[in-house]
Design an enzyme around this catalytic site. Structure first.
Site, PDB file in Angstrom:
ATOM      1  N   SER A 188       0.854  -1.135  -0.052  1.00 53.46           N
ATOM      2  CA  SER A 188      -0.048   0.063   0.044  1.00 53.46           C
ATOM      3  C   SER A 188       0.863   1.200   0.014  1.00 53.46           C
ATOM      4  CB  SER A 188      -0.929   0.151   1.415  1.00 53.46           C
ATOM      5  OG  SER A 188      -0.033   0.134   2.306  1.00 53.46           O
ATOM      6  N   GLY A 194       2.605   1.788   3.019  1.00 52.77           N
ATOM      7  CA  GLY A 194       2.789   2.237   4.272  1.00 52.77           C
ATOM      8  C   GLY A 194       4.026   1.167   4.863  1.00 52.77           C
ATOM      9  N   THR A 195       3.909   1.379   6.224  1.00 54.09           N
ATOM     10  CA  THR A 195       5.250   0.764   7.013  1.00 54.09           C
ATOM     11  C   THR A 195       4.876  -0.790   6.905  1.00 54.09           C
ATOM     12  OG1 THR A 195       5.160   2.711   8.462  1.00 54.09           O
ATOM     13  CG2 THR A 195       6.177   0.525   9.476  1.00 54.09           C
ATOM     14  N   ASP A 196       3.719  -1.164   7.127  1.00 53.40           N
ATOM     15  CA  ASP A 196       3.769  -2.646   7.307  1.00 53.40           C
ATOM     16  C   ASP A 196       3.898  -3.406   6.092  1.00 53.40           C
ATOM     17  OD1 ASP A 196       2.883  -2.253   9.925  1.00 53.40           O
ATOM     18  OD2 ASP A 196       0.513  -1.964   9.459  1.00 53.40           O
ATOM     19  N   SER A 197       3.271  -3.164   4.819  1.00 51.72           N
ATOM     20  CA  SER A 197       3.535  -3.828   3.707  1.00 51.72           C
ATOM     21  C   SER A 197       5.023  -3.747   3.255  1.00 51.72           C
ATOM     22  CB  SER A 197       2.703  -3.362   2.719  1.00 51.72           C
ATOM     23  OG  SER A 197       2.718  -1.892   2.386  1.00 51.72           O
ATOM     24  N   CYS A 205     -13.679  -6.655   2.842  1.00 55.94           N
ATOM     25  CA  CYS A 205     -12.803  -6.273   1.778  1.00 55.94           C
ATOM     26  C   CYS A 205     -11.745  -7.487   1.812  1.00 55.94           C
ATOM     27  CB  CYS A 205     -11.932  -5.037   2.071  1.00 55.94           C
ATOM     28  SG  CYS A 205     -10.676  -4.437   0.981  1.00 55.94           S
ATOM     29  N   GLY A 252       0.859  -7.268   5.158  1.00 51.06           N
ATOM     30  CA  GLY A 252       1.456  -6.861   6.403  1.00 51.06           C
ATOM     31  C   GLY A 252       0.401  -6.958   7.501  1.00 51.06           C
ATOM     32  N   CYS A 268     -11.075   3.177   4.305  1.00 48.55           N
ATOM     33  CA  CYS A 268     -10.214   3.730   3.427  1.00 48.55           C
ATOM     34  C   CYS A 268     -11.121   4.575   2.481  1.00 48.55           C
ATOM     35  CB  CYS A 268      -9.510   2.760   2.634  1.00 48.55           C
ATOM     36  SG  CYS A 268     -10.437   1.656   1.362  1.00 48.55           S
TER      37      CYS A 268
END
Length: 344
Positions: free
Chosen positions: A8, A10-13, A89, A113, A186
């Site tokens: 995405s 972001g940090t996690d992915s 989702c 993530g 989102c």
């Protein structure tokens, strides 16, 4: 094995991507446009992946997302229920449509993530369980994903803590393309679902009476869709004691309210169960979460046709119809998840 890593920005992915790359897996990054395609965002994520020497692909799924997630979200509110679009989702898009696109690009599995654990269990087969980081655990939101889809999933962050991940990235000088945390839903600007539904022209219910359990009219509501079970604030009722939403009478368009003493629920009815472990393998020690922030609570479970009847050991605040009920065993392995039809 080739692994598509859903990114995405972001940090996690990003950390999932790095983890699998450093483990030596054959990977590529895959970004899904669930909303209208944003070239600026895609280019930023592409640049991030290029800096890590990882192949990048993007797919436009916004029309499918509109049909499979946004439209049901609007329809549920129109029927006076409180949906959980993130869980839907995961089932229909991230491990449905996006997995399909990943396989078209040559992937055997898809990694994300998510903070949850996937492991092989001697009796259950491939299982989903709560992530190590209890504050970030997403097993609840994943409980509607069919088992055959989870068998193709990987969660590299399942046994990690978010604070450790952020510290490691900072120490290595690696920054995500979009470091800010994503908002709760989102596609809903500013998390204002009321404004979103009105602006999108959703067919929402009209106003009606607010009544006590004995039929005493204590006020008016502007649509059952604007309220949820257990709600206290925003009722606009001047009464001798605080009143809460006890339940919604959808047939008569009445919002039933009452004092806190009437609020507690003894259980709920759950439909559309997604069994991740066969029902005949469930033990006697069972727990559920009927909302994301809730700690798993002990219950007994019986069957009523195709429905499950969840009975709490101790009365609880009423769950909202349309939300997810996630069932765990005593080891916090997810046995399945379904949709709450009503409180008891």
């Amino acid at each position: 094995m080739t692994i598509a890593v859903a990114v995405s920005g972001g940090t996690d992915s990003l950390y999932a991507l790095l983890t699998l790359k450093e483990q030596g897996h054959d990977i590529f990054a895959l970004h899904a446009h669930f909303l209208a395609p944003c070239k600026e965002r895609e280019d930023a994520i592409d640049a991030m992946c290029a800096a890590l020497d990882i192949p990048f692909h993007a797919v436009d799924l916004h029309e499918e997302f509109e049909r499979c997630v946004v439209a049901p979200f609007m329809d549920e509110y129109a029927h006076g229920r409180t949906p959980n679009p993130c869980a839907l989702c995961n089932a229909s898009m991230k491990f449905g449509a996006l997995l399909r696109e990943a396989e078209k690009l040559g992937a055997d599995q898809i990694a994300t993530g998510h903070y949850a654990v996937l492991e092989d269990h001697p009796a259950y087969g491939r299982t989903l369980s709560r992530g190590l980081d209890v504050k970030k655990d997403q097993s609840y939101f994943l409980s509607l994903v069919p088992k055959h889809q989870l068998e193709k999933a990987l969660f590299p962050l399942g046994k990690m803590k978010k604070e450790d991940i952020k510290a490691d990235l900072a120490a290595r000088g690696i920054a995500p393309a979009y470091p800010s945390e994503s908002q709760e839903i989102c596609f809903v600007p500013n998390d204002d679902y009321r404004a979103f539904l009105i602006n999108r022209g959703a067919k929402l219910g009209t106003g009606g009476n607010m009544e006590l359990a004995d039929g005493t009219v204590v006020g008016k509501h502007n649509g059952l869709w604007q309220h949820t079970e257990g709600q206290r604030k925003g009722l606009g009722i001047a009464w001798k004691e605080p009143l809460y939403v006890i339940r919604k009478d959808l047939e008569k368009n009445i919002l039933i309210v009452g004092p806190k003493a009437e609020l507690l629920s003894t259980g709920c009815i759950v439909s559309n169960m997604n069994f991740l472990v066969a029902k005949e393998l469930w033990g006697k020690e069972l727990l559920v979460r009927t909302r994301y922030r809730q700690q798993p609570i002990p219950v007994s479970i019986s069957e009523q046709g195709s429905m499950l009847v969840i009975t709490y050991q101790e009365p609880q605040s009423p769950p909202a119809s349309g939300q997810v009920c996630c069932v765990y065993d005593e080891d916090l392995t997810v046995l399945g998840g379904g949709i709450i039809e009503s409180s008891m």
